[in-house]
Design a protein around this motif. Structure first.
Motif, mmCIF file in Angstrom:
data_model
loop_
_atom_site.group_PDB
_atom_site.id
_atom_site.type_symbol
_atom_site.label_atom_id
_atom_site.label_comp_id
_atom_site.label_asym_id
_atom_site.label_seq_id
_atom_site.Cartn_x
_atom_site.Cartn_y
_atom_site.Cartn_z
ATOM 1 N N UNK A 57 45.963 -5.237 4.558
ATOM 2 C CA UNK A 57 47.330 -5.744 4.741
ATOM 3 C C UNK A 57 48.296 -4.690 4.192
ATOM 4 N N UNK A 58 48.814 -3.837 5.083
ATOM 5 C CA UNK A 58 49.647 -2.738 4.611
ATOM 6 C C UNK A 58 51.130 -3.056 4.650
ATOM 7 N N UNK A 59 51.491 -4.210 5.187
ATOM 8 C CA UNK A 59 52.883 -4.640 5.178
ATOM 9 C C UNK A 59 52.903 -6.135 5.467
ATOM 10 N N UNK A 60 54.071 -6.726 5.449
ATOM 11 C CA UNK A 60 54.200 -8.158 5.688
ATOM 12 C C UNK A 60 53.668 -8.511 7.086
ATOM 13 N N UNK A 61 52.553 -9.257 7.110
ATOM 14 C CA UNK A 61 51.908 -9.733 8.332
ATOM 15 C C UNK A 61 51.365 -8.615 9.228
ATOM 16 N N UNK A 62 51.244 -7.416 8.674
ATOM 17 C CA UNK A 62 50.660 -6.306 9.448
ATOM 18 C C UNK A 62 49.273 -6.004 8.893
ATOM 19 N N UNK A 63 48.287 -6.058 9.764
ATOM 20 C CA UNK A 63 46.885 -5.901 9.357
ATOM 21 C C UNK A 63 46.280 -4.716 10.091
ATOM 22 N N UNK A 64 45.480 -3.939 9.362
ATOM 23 C CA UNK A 64 44.789 -2.814 9.978
ATOM 24 C C UNK A 64 43.303 -2.910 9.647
ATOM 25 N N UNK A 65 42.451 -2.673 10.653
ATOM 26 C CA UNK A 65 41.005 -2.678 10.448
ATOM 27 C C UNK A 65 40.351 -1.758 11.475
ATOM 28 N N UNK A 66 39.035 -1.645 11.384
ATOM 29 C CA UNK A 66 38.278 -0.743 12.272
ATOM 30 C C UNK A 66 37.424 -1.529 13.268
ATOM 31 N N UNK A 67 37.918 -2.693 13.683
ATOM 32 C CA UNK A 67 37.126 -3.563 14.566
ATOM 33 C C UNK A 67 36.806 -2.933 15.918
ATOM 34 N N UNK A 68 37.655 -2.003 16.373
ATOM 35 C CA UNK A 68 37.417 -1.401 17.688
ATOM 36 C C UNK A 68 36.197 -0.487 17.711
ATOM 37 N N UNK A 69 35.810 0.043 16.544
ATOM 38 C CA UNK A 69 34.675 0.975 16.527
ATOM 39 C C UNK A 69 33.373 0.287 16.936
ATOM 40 N N UNK A 70 32.981 -0.850 16.306
ATOM 41 C CA UNK A 70 31.756 -1.527 16.787
ATOM 42 C C UNK A 70 31.856 -1.971 18.245
ATOM 43 N N UNK A 71 33.052 -2.368 18.681
ATOM 44 C CA UNK A 71 33.210 -2.823 20.068
ATOM 45 C C UNK A 71 33.023 -1.659 21.035
ATOM 46 N N UNK A 72 33.625 -0.508 20.737
ATOM 47 C CA UNK A 72 33.474 0.683 21.585
ATOM 48 C C UNK A 72 32.010 1.100 21.666
ATOM 49 N N UNK A 73 31.335 1.130 20.515
ATOM 50 C CA UNK A 73 29.919 1.521 20.486
ATOM 51 C C UNK A 73 29.067 0.512 21.252
ATOM 52 N N UNK A 74 29.409 -0.779 21.129
ATOM 53 C CA UNK A 74 28.672 -1.819 21.842
ATOM 54 C C UNK A 74 28.722 -1.630 23.344
ATOM 55 N N UNK A 75 29.897 -1.280 23.874
ATOM 56 C CA UNK A 75 30.038 -1.069 25.316
ATOM 57 C C UNK A 75 29.360 0.225 25.764
ATOM 58 N N UNK A 76 29.576 1.302 25.020
ATOM 59 C CA UNK A 76 29.171 2.615 25.504
ATOM 60 C C UNK A 76 27.726 2.981 25.171
#
Length: 416
Positions: A57-76
């Motif tokens: 949580x780097x700001x009010x209601x703003x969230x950052x994570x690395x969720x796209x990495x497992x998803x990209x690897x899962x597809x490719x």
């Protein structure tokens, strides 16, 4: 800011650790999995849930994570089914636990999933360089859209930290890509080692069998020929002797093929004009197709020189063209093209025969494996060995019902 970067680095750890574990312990069993690939799905799901749980949580209601990495690897590196399941897990977590807007969340993930599904179709057929560029492009397109969203929603102050986060995420993504590429190379290396071991065993077997079996067979064949001269034989007996001699000749031909696997690489190397050699071989094989309605067409460039043994190169192309003829059956066409590109010469032999499945392609060139009922698989194994001995390679493209294409690459010899 430094605290947030520390949290992002923690995310890097929770993403990479399960994948490292898969690399070290699970991939040897998982490489035989088909379809869903449960082990890979479990590891990527674990990474996905951990990165969502420990999001920043780097700001009010703003969230950052690395969720796209497992998803990209899962597809490719998995398949569309694995990637789609990971997408559903991420959407459900986002809506249930991070108060994401359902419609926006579903729309965003659907766009990302559709893009990855399109890329995944031809992803495995490309070089590592293309893969890195394609994955990087997807990542940075998503990053740019996130930056545009921040500006549109008056969060310009967060652009810098998001950009730093994105660089860390990109480096993590590249690390995961190289882990899976290393896995792929490791599996290929294991298969090559196993094939080399088979060649060694078959070589020893061929040498012993040739000495123990060939001499008695020659003696039997000689006695049969002497018996055939007897005037007291009936026509039926002569026919039986002819069949026996024919079968002995066939058996000796098979033994000769096995011996060619065992013998050391030829030292009778010379400079060959491949255009001349191919034209001779094509003329020879056209006589083989006289009884069938099979046409052989060719387009061969001039000045194609290689360093190899003439008889061995003839053996390779006779084997491959003969296989194409047998795959076609009674009616069809074989196209032969030869050209030079850079420091290599390529020869493509394409037919419109029965074709092969992916499983058959996987074992092609392995001793004892043949797609023909009466085949031994040795002829193609010998062809692979000859081409590899001159530092070339053979690539096969095939589809059932549409035909097969062999592409032979050989180092060109410069006459300058």
């Amino acid at each position: 800011m430094l605290v947030n970067i520390g949290h992002v680095l923690n995310q890097v750890l929770v993403v990479l650790f399960p994948i490292w574990f898969y690399h070290l312990f699970l991939h040897k069993n998982g490489k035989k999995e088909n379809g869903l690939k449960p082990r890979l799905l479990f590891v990527l799901s674990l990474s996905l849930v951990l990165t969502l749980t420990f999001s920043v949580n780097y700001s009010d209601k703003l969230i950052y994570d690395l969720k796209l990495i497992p998803i990209i690897i899962g597809f490719l590196y998995g398949n569309p089914l694995t990637g789609s399941i990971l997408l559903l897990i991420a959407m459900g977590y986002k809506i249930l636990f991070q108060e994401g807007h359902p419609l926006v969340t579903v729309l965003n993930f659907a766009i990302a999933g559709g893009l990855l599904a399109v890329i995944s179709r031809k992803f495995r057929d490309h070089s590592l360089r293309f893969k890195v560029i394609a994955i990087s492009a997807v990542h940075w397109v998503i990053t740019i859209t996130r930056e545009i969203w921040l500006i549109a929603n008056k969060h310009s102050d967060e652009i810098g930290i998001v950009f730093i986060f994105s660089i860390i995420a990109w480096l993590t993504l590249m690390s995961v890509v190289f882990i899976f590429e290393n896995l792929k190379r490791q599996v290929e290396l294991e298969e090559k080692v196993q094939r080399a071991e088979r060649y060694n065993v078959i070589g020893q077997l061929a040498a012993s069998v040739a000495h123990e079996v060939r001499n008695p067979m020659t003696a039997v064949r000689g006695f049969l020929q002497l018996m055939k001269r007897d005037d007291n034989l009936t026509d039926s007996q002569r026919r039986y002797i002819d069949i026996s001699i024919e079968e002995l000749n066939h058996s000796q031909a098979i033994l000769t093929e096995y011996l060619s696997l065992a013998k050391p690489a030829s030292t009778d190397m010379g400079i060959l004009d491949l255009q001349y050699e191919l034209h001779k071989i094509i003329e020879l094989m056209k006589s083989y197709t006289n009884l069938q309605t099979i046409s052989i067409t060719s387009s061969i460039e001039a000045d194609l020189f290689i360093k190899a043994d003439s008889s061995e190169i003839k053996q390779v192309f006779v084997n491959l063209i003969k296989n194409s003829i047998e795959a076609i059956g009674s009616k069809g066409e074989i196209n032969i093209h030869a050209w030079k590109k850079g420091s290599n010469i390529f020869v493509a032999i394409e037919d419109n025969g029965a074709g092969m499945s992916k499983e058959q392609l996987r074992y092609l060139g392995t001793p004892f494996y043949s797609t023909k009922d009466k085949g031994t698989g040795v002829g193609l194994s010998v062809s692979y060995k000859i081409i590899h001995s001159i530092k070339g390679s053979i690539k096969v493209e095939s589809e059932q019902g549409k035909g097969t294409k062999f592409i032979i690459r050989m180092p060109a010899y410069s006459t300058d």
